[in-house]
Write a protein that holds these residues in place. Structure first.
Motif, short mmCIF file in Angstrom:
data_model
loop_
_atom_site.label_atom_id
_atom_site.label_comp_id
_atom_site.label_asym_id
_atom_site.label_seq_id
_atom_site.Cartn_x
_atom_site.Cartn_y
_atom_site.Cartn_z
N ASP A 1 0.83 -1.20 0.00
CA ASP A 1 0.00 0.00 0.00
C ASP A 1 0.87 1.26 0.00
OD1 ASP A 1 -2.44 -1.45 2.28
OD2 ASP A 1 -2.24 -1.59 0.09
N GLN B 1 0.44 3.82 1.78
CA GLN B 1 0.66 4.25 3.15
C GLN B 1 1.86 3.57 3.76
OE1 GLN B 1 -3.02 3.60 5.24
NE2 GLN B 1 -4.02 5.41 4.37
N ALA C 1 4.96 5.19 2.37
CA ALA C 1 5.14 6.54 2.91
C ALA C 1 5.74 6.53 4.30
CB ALA C 1 3.81 7.29 2.92
N ASP C 2 5.70 5.37 4.98
CA ASP C 2 6.28 5.22 6.32
C ASP C 2 6.82 3.80 6.44
OD1 ASP C 2 7.03 5.57 8.93
OD2 ASP C 2 5.00 5.52 9.76
N THR D 1 10.02 7.64 4.19
CA THR D 1 9.49 7.04 2.98
C THR D 1 10.49 6.02 2.45
OG1 THR D 1 10.50 8.70 1.54
CG2 THR D 1 8.32 9.21 2.45
N GLU E 1 -0.84 -2.30 13.83
CA GLU E 1 -1.25 -1.65 12.59
C GLU E 1 -1.51 -2.64 11.46
OE1 GLU E 1 1.16 1.64 11.45
OE2 GLU E 1 1.56 2.28 13.50
#
Length: 500
Positions: A85, A87, A90-91, A98, A126
């Motif tokens: 994904d 997301q 990005a982390d 990123t 998460e």
């Protein structure tokens, strides 16, 4: 294997890592470590030694070379293809980095010490995979076993540090943990050890941080768990190793070690030169044939030295000779050696005009080692992406290697921004017009020459060309009225008179 043990390759290479890391940290760290890098002169007191080491200048060629190599490796964003994904990308490490920033951090480690690893972890909170980055000094021990024609990693010990709040709730403490990954009876288990009563002395560099000095037998087992995927135990250690030339667990070459050694030697020569200047540069007054006990000798225009002894002599001692020039020459020679070992960007290049091909040839020679680093980074990062994608797809019975076609990272090997010379551009346009090359080939060459913005595709460019209206052409200027000669104008005047 005890909790304090480290791999023999760790012991053999840790001093090289230490020198590189300390040099990159800069002059403040080098001077703080004192006699580790600058021997004390015979008979020097502590006060004299402090002044002695502060006089020299640490010319940080190691750090500059590391920044230059990192910049070249990450000059263009890596090409990324993945099923993860957006997301997650990005982390990627759950630290706010990123995937592109993660590549920069990795490039800094690989281009300096040539050693790092990424453990792919799973966050139950998460419900996503993430990368855990470990530098060279934190990869403490490892072991591989030959199984079915392959070397399989079955043991790994790493060190990590966490900031935790103290009991007063107003300050933090840096706590060390040891994580040990083992394959037991074909199942992966993870043991975590910590010593909450003892905080780490880690400062980023220094002797205390190496050779496992933070690891003590007082560490106790904090927890033991078995990582699961889709309700099934894992059968391998989800880790990839990053090196300058390979992706194996074994320690490889340390790219900046030789440069760092010369950098330290350059610092010692700088201290010697400044110390010699301090002693010899100022003239020293002398007097002979007088009794020093009979008076006080002062310097200045208001004072005069007088003696009744005809043989008395007064004067100043001044340095003469070429001793200091030899020290200066030594500094220049070591700068040239650093340049030859990879810090070429530190020093002035020839400003004479050079042929375009000459510039490209020299750039190719200078970046040959970077190409190997780039290839090794691409291989290890791609493997990490495949493990992360495999872990995310819990319902599938595939193996990580089955995700290779749709999950990979390619670190750019376009290190030099040389552009494209006019002759090559003209030849490509002519070849396209004559049908000697196709448009995709033409576009590919122009993109390599950085004639198009990063990320532009051939289809996008063709679409833009088709949609773009032709450039407006300026309207032609009106022709000026013809000018009549005097002979032509006279009949008109006569005609006007007749009509009148």
């Amino acid at each position: 294997m005890s909790i304090e043990s480290v791999h023999t390759q760790y012991e053999e290479n840790v001093e090289g890592w230490k020198t590189v890391i300390d040099c990159i940290a800069g002059g403040r760290t080098i001077k703080k470590l004192g006699e580790t890098y600058l021997p004390r002169l015979d008979g020097q007191t502590d006060k004299e030694y402090q002044k002695f080491k502060q006089r020299g200048n640490f010319f940080n060629g190691t750090s500059t070379a590391n920044r230059a190599q990192t910049g070249l490796l990450t000059r263009k964003p890596p090409e990324t293809e993945t099923e993860l994904d957006a997301q997650v990308l990005a982390d990627i490490d759950m630290q706010g980095n990123t995937i592109t920033n993660y590549c920069v951090e990795l490039a800094e480690a690989v281009s300096s010490t040539g050693r790092a690893c990424t453990i792919i972890e799973w966050s139950e909170e998460e419900q996503r995979p993430y990368f855990a980055f470990y530098r060279e000094v934190d990869i403490l021990d490892w072991h591989t076993t030959r199984t079915r024609g392959k070397n399989v990693l079955d043991y790994l010990k790493v060190r990590e540090r966490d900031d935790e709040m103290k009991g007063d709730d107003v300050s933090t403490a840096n706590t060390e943990r040891i994580r040990i990954y083992r394959i037991r009876d074909g199942i992966l288990t993870v043991d975590v050890y910590s010593d909450r009563n003892k905080t780490s002395q880690y400062t980023g560099s220094g002797v205390e941080t190496y050779l496992g000095k933070g690891i003590t037998s007082s560490m106790e087992a904090e927890e033991t768990f078995e990582p699961m995927r889709g309700g099934k135990n894992m059968t391998f250690i989800p880790v990839v190793f990053h090196g300058a030339t390979h992706t194996k667990p074994d320690v490889g070459e340390i790219p900046l070690e030789d440069l760092a050694q010369i950098n330290v030697s350059h610092y010692i020569s700088s201290v010697d030169l400044e110390h010699a200047r301090h002693i010899a540069a100022l003239p020293t007054p002398y007097a002979t044939g007088i009794d020093a006990e009979n008076g006080t000798f002062k310097l200045g225009t208001e004072y005069a030295w007088i003696s009744e002894n005809d043989n008395a002599k007064f004067g100043f001692l001044e340095f003469t000779g070429s001793g200091l020039s030899e020290l200066t020459k030594a500094l220049e020679e070591k700068q040239q050696q650093m340049s030859a070992l990879g810090a070429r960007l530190l020093f002035a290049e020839s400003r004479d005009a050079e042929a375009f091909e000459t510039v490209q040839l020299r750039a190719s020679a200078d970046t040959a080692s970077l190409s190997r680093m780039s290839s090794a980074m691409s291989a290890s990062l791609s493997r990490a992406m495949q493990i992360a994608a495999w872990w995310s797809d819990k319902t599938s019975s595939k193996k990580p290697k089955d995700y290779s076609e749709t999950n990979f990272i390619v670190v750019s090997q376009d290190f030099v921004s040389a552009g494209m010379n006019p002759q090559t551009l003209t030849a490509l346009v002519s070849a396209l017009q004559m049908g000697a090359i196709s448009y995709p080939t033409f576009f590919y060459n122009l993109q390599k020459g950085e004639m198009y913005p990063e990320g532009t595709t051939a289809d996008e460019e063709k679409r833009d060309l088709e949609q773009e209206s032709p450039m407006p052409t300026p309207a032609p200027e009106p022709e000026p009225a013809p000018q009549l000669s005097e002979e032509q104008e006279e009949p008109e005047e006569e005609q006007d008179e007749v009509e009148a």
